[in-house]
Motif scaffolding. Sequence first.
Motif, short mmCIF file in Angstrom:
data_model
loop_
_atom_site.label_atom_id
_atom_site.label_comp_id
_atom_site.label_asym_id
_atom_site.label_seq_id
_atom_site.Cartn_x
_atom_site.Cartn_y
_atom_site.Cartn_z
N LEU A 246 0.85 -1.18 0.00
CA LEU A 246 0.00 0.00 0.00
C LEU A 246 0.89 1.24 0.00
N PRO A 247 1.34 1.67 -1.18
CA PRO A 247 2.22 2.84 -1.25
C PRO A 247 1.45 4.13 -0.95
N GLU A 248 2.17 5.20 -0.85
CA GLU A 248 1.52 6.50 -0.63
C GLU A 248 0.70 6.85 -1.87
N MET A 249 -0.60 7.11 -1.66
CA MET A 249 -1.49 7.37 -2.80
C MET A 249 -2.42 8.54 -2.50
N ASP A 250 -2.79 9.23 -3.58
CA ASP A 250 -3.70 10.38 -3.49
C ASP A 250 -4.87 10.11 -4.44
N PHE A 251 -5.91 9.43 -3.92
CA PHE A 251 -7.05 9.07 -4.76
C PHE A 251 -7.90 10.29 -5.11
N GLU A 252 -7.96 11.26 -4.22
CA GLU A 252 -8.84 12.41 -4.46
C GLU A 252 -8.41 13.16 -5.73
N ILE A 278 -3.66 6.01 -9.39
CA ILE A 278 -4.27 5.63 -10.67
C ILE A 278 -3.73 4.28 -11.13
N HIS A 279 -2.42 4.13 -11.10
CA HIS A 279 -1.79 2.88 -11.54
C HIS A 279 -2.19 1.72 -10.62
N TRP A 280 -2.15 1.95 -9.33
CA TRP A 280 -2.43 0.89 -8.35
C TRP A 280 -3.86 0.39 -8.49
N ALA A 281 -4.82 1.30 -8.72
CA ALA A 281 -6.23 0.91 -8.87
C ALA A 281 -6.40 0.01 -10.09
N HIS A 282 -5.75 0.36 -11.18
CA HIS A 282 -5.84 -0.46 -12.39
C HIS A 282 -5.23 -1.84 -12.16
#
Length: 377
Positions: A246-252, A278-282
Motif C-alpha cells: 500500500l504505497p503512498e497514494m492520493d485518490f482524491e 491511478i496505476h495501483w487501482a488499475h
Amino acid sequence: MLIQLAIKGMLVALLALAAVWASRDANKYRKLAWVTVFLTFDLIMFGAFTRLTDSGLGCPDWPGCYGHANPLQAHESIKAAEAAMPDGPVTVAKAWIEMLHRYFAMGVGVLIIALMAVAWRNWSRARRGNAGSVAARAMSPWLPSFLLLFVCVQGAFGAWTVTMKLQPVIVTIHLLLGMGLLALLAWLAARQSVHAPVVPAARGLRIPAALALVVLFCQIALGGWVSTNYAALACTDLPTCHGAWLPEMDFENGFTLWRHLGRTGDGDFLPFPALTAIHWAHRVFALVVAAILGWVAVRAMRIDGLRKTGTWLLAALVLQIVIGISTVYLSWPLALAVAHNGCAALLVLLLSMLNYKANLAAAPLTASRMTTHIAAA
C-alpha cells in the motif's frame, strides 16, 4: 478542405468495399459487417499507437491539419511548430500519424453508413416479400442505424480530444466509445452468421457473460485513465509498488475527473501519489477482472456450442496478463503497450460473441412468437 477529407475517408472505405465485392462469400452483407469489425479493431490499435506516441495533438486543430486536408499542405506550419518546440506535440511524423488515424476513422464511418443503407434496403425487401422472422430479424436496420448515431458521438469525442488538449476524461471516454463500437459491430456481424447449435445450458451463462463484459469495460476505463494521465510507470515493480503493498497514494486528485492533463482540479500540478493511485487501482482491479473472466471462460468451455469461444477467451485473458506484467518489467515499451490495448479489444470482441451466443440459446421461443406475429400481420 472538408470535401478533400471526405474523399480520403471514402477512398479508405472503397478499399474495404472492393475486398467485400471480390470475396467469394455469397452473403456480401455478412462479409461487409465482419470487414467493418476487423477495421474497427485495427482502428482501436492505431488509436492506441497515436496516443502512446504522443501524436494526439500532431495536428492541433480539427478536422484538418492547420486548416488543410493533409500534412503535406500544412508542411510549413508544422515545421515552424516543430522548430519552436522540437520535443513538443507537433512534428511532421506525429502530424501524419494523427491524420492517418482520422482518415481511418472516417473510412469506418463510411462503412457503417453502407451497413445501414443496405440493411434498410434488405429489410424493406424482406417485409414486402413476407420473409420469415429469422431473416427479418437478421436484416433489421435499427442496430445499424444506432451504430451511425454511435459513431457520430465517437467522432465528436475525437474532435474534443484535440480541441480540449487531451483532457483525460475526454480521451478515456473516446477509448470506451471505441470499444463499445467494436462490441456493437461484433453483435451485428454475429447476427448475420450461422452458428453451431447452442445447448439450453448456455442460458445460464447469459448473466455471468454480461457481468464479465461490464467488468471488462470498467477495467478498460481504468486502463485508459492510466494511459491518458501518463501513469503507466508510476509503479515500476511487481507485485508491490515502490516496495510496498500500500504505497503512498492520493485518490482524491488522481480520480478527479474534470481537470486538465497533468493538473489537479484546482489547477496545481498533479502530485506523484495521485499517479500512483491511478496505476495501483488499475493493477488491483485487474485481479478481479482475471477472476471473473477466467470463471466465465471455463464455464463456457464446458458447454456445447460455446467451447471454442470460451477457449479463445481464456487464451486471450492469459495473453493479456502476460503482456500487462511484461510492460511493467520492461518499462512500458511501445510495441507491448499497443499490444496491451489490442488484447483488451480482443477480449471485448470475444465476450461480445459469447454474450450473443448465450442469448441465442433463449432465441427459439422468441423466434416462434415473432413468426406468429409476422404471419398475423
